[in-house]
Design a protein around this motif. Structure first.
Motif, short mmCIF file in Angstrom:
data_model
loop_
_atom_site.label_atom_id
_atom_site.label_comp_id
_atom_site.label_asym_id
_atom_site.label_seq_id
_atom_site.Cartn_x
_atom_site.Cartn_y
_atom_site.Cartn_z
N VAL A 1 0.84 -1.18 0.00
CA VAL A 1 0.00 0.00 0.00
C VAL A 1 0.89 1.24 0.00
CG1 VAL A 1 -1.93 -1.12 1.19
CG2 VAL A 1 -0.22 0.07 2.52
N THR A 2 0.33 2.34 -0.49
CA THR A 2 1.01 3.62 -0.43
C THR A 2 0.46 4.39 0.75
OG1 THR A 2 1.27 3.68 -2.82
CG2 THR A 2 1.45 5.78 -1.66
N VAL A 3 1.35 4.93 1.56
CA VAL A 3 0.96 5.69 2.74
C VAL A 3 1.43 7.12 2.56
CG1 VAL A 3 1.17 5.91 5.24
CG2 VAL A 3 1.22 3.65 4.18
N LYS A 4 0.48 8.06 2.76
CA LYS A 4 0.83 9.49 2.73
C LYS A 4 0.60 10.04 4.12
CE LYS A 4 -0.04 10.57 -2.07
NZ LYS A 4 -0.76 11.45 -3.01
N LEU A 5 1.67 10.51 4.72
CA LEU A 5 1.61 11.13 6.04
C LEU A 5 1.55 12.65 5.83
CD1 LEU A 5 4.34 8.92 7.67
CD2 LEU A 5 1.87 8.70 7.92
N LEU A 6 0.49 13.23 6.30
CA LEU A 6 0.27 14.65 6.06
C LEU A 6 0.47 15.45 7.34
CD1 LEU A 6 -2.90 14.06 3.89
CD2 LEU A 6 -0.58 14.49 3.09
N THR A 7 0.74 16.71 7.16
CA THR A 7 0.98 17.67 8.23
C THR A 7 2.08 17.18 9.17
OG1 THR A 7 -0.87 16.88 9.61
CG2 THR A 7 -1.36 18.63 8.04
N ALA A 28 -2.47 -9.61 4.38
CA ALA A 28 -3.83 -9.56 3.82
C ALA A 28 -4.87 -9.08 4.83
CB ALA A 28 -4.23 -10.94 3.29
N ASP A 29 -4.60 -9.24 6.12
CA ASP A 29 -5.58 -8.83 7.14
C ASP A 29 -5.25 -7.46 7.75
OD1 ASP A 29 -3.30 -9.66 8.47
OD2 ASP A 29 -4.38 -10.74 10.03
N ALA A 30 -4.40 -6.70 7.10
CA ALA A 30 -3.96 -5.41 7.64
C ALA A 30 -5.09 -4.38 7.66
CB ALA A 30 -2.80 -4.87 6.82
N THR A 31 -5.01 -3.50 8.65
CA THR A 31 -5.94 -2.39 8.79
C THR A 31 -5.14 -1.09 8.82
OG1 THR A 31 -5.85 -2.42 11.20
CG2 THR A 31 -7.53 -3.83 10.17
N ALA A 32 -5.85 0.02 8.85
CA ALA A 32 -5.17 1.30 9.00
C ALA A 32 -4.37 1.32 10.30
CB ALA A 32 -6.18 2.44 8.95
N ARG A 33 -4.89 0.71 11.35
CA ARG A 33 -4.19 0.64 12.63
C ARG A 33 -2.85 -0.10 12.47
NH1 ARG A 33 -8.11 -0.68 15.56
NH2 ARG A 33 -8.39 1.32 16.60
N THR A 34 -2.81 -1.11 11.63
CA THR A 34 -1.57 -1.84 11.36
C THR A 34 -0.49 -0.89 10.85
OG1 THR A 34 -2.88 -3.79 10.74
CG2 THR A 34 -0.56 -3.77 10.06
N LEU A 51 -8.89 6.19 2.92
CA LEU A 51 -8.47 5.08 2.08
C LEU A 51 -8.91 5.44 0.66
CD1 LEU A 51 -9.62 2.16 4.38
CD2 LEU A 51 -7.40 3.27 4.30
N GLY A 52 -7.95 5.89 -0.13
CA GLY A 52 -8.31 6.49 -1.41
C GLY A 52 -9.04 7.79 -1.10
N ALA A 53 -10.20 7.99 -1.70
CA ALA A 53 -10.98 9.21 -1.46
C ALA A 53 -12.04 9.03 -0.37
CB ALA A 53 -11.65 9.64 -2.76
N GLN A 54 -12.10 7.83 0.21
CA GLN A 54 -13.13 7.52 1.20
C GLN A 54 -12.61 7.65 2.61
OE1 GLN A 54 -16.38 6.69 0.35
NE2 GLN A 54 -15.70 7.22 -1.71
N GLU A 64 -5.29 -4.31 -1.59
CA GLU A 64 -4.03 -4.19 -2.31
C GLU A 64 -4.03 -2.92 -3.17
OE1 GLU A 64 -1.34 -6.68 -5.52
OE2 GLU A 64 -2.90 -7.71 -4.39
N GLY A 65 -2.95 -2.18 -3.08
CA GLY A 65 -2.79 -0.99 -3.89
C GLY A 65 -3.48 0.26 -3.39
N VAL A 66 -4.16 0.16 -2.26
CA VAL A 66 -4.89 1.33 -1.74
C VAL A 66 -3.92 2.41 -1.28
CG1 VAL A 66 -5.09 0.57 0.67
CG2 VAL A 66 -6.84 2.04 -0.31
#
Length: 77
Positions: A1-7, A28-34, A51-54, A64-66
Motif C-alpha cells: 500500500v502507499t501511505v501518505k503522512l500529512l501535516t 492480507a488482514d492489515a488495517t489502517a491501525r496496522t 483510504l483512497g478518497a473515502q 491491495e494498492g490502496v
C-alpha cells in the motif's frame, strides 16, 4: 500500500520516503491501525484516515494498492 503522512505526521515517515509518502508491504488482514503501529505513530496523533478518497477508520481493512492518507488532528480557534 502507499501511505501518505500529512501535516505533522510526516516526521514518522520511514527512512528513504519522499515528502511523507512511503510504500509498505502489509499482510492480507492489515488495517489502517496496522500501518499506524508499524510506523510508531501514537494513535491519538491521527485525526483522520482516508483510504483512497473515502473516509476510513483505524479498523478499516486495507486492499491491495490502496492509498492510505493519515492526517493529524486539526485544532484552532
Amino acid at each position: 500500500v502507499t501511505v501518505k503522512l500529512l501535516t505533522t505526521l510526516k516526521k514518522f515517515a520511514p527512512e528513504g520516503s519522499q515528502g511523507g509518502v512511503a510504500t509498505l508491504e502489509v499482510t492480507a488482514d492489515a488495517t489502517a491501525r496496522t500501518i499506524v503501529e508499524a510506523l510508531g505513530i501514537p494513535e491519538d496523533f491521527v485525526g483522520a484516515v482516508f483510504l483512497g478518497a473515502q473516509r476510513g477508520e483505524m479498523s478499516s481493512a486495507l486492499s491491495e494498492g490502496v492509498e492510505v492518507n493519515l492526517l493529524a488532528p486539526i485544532g484552532g480557534g
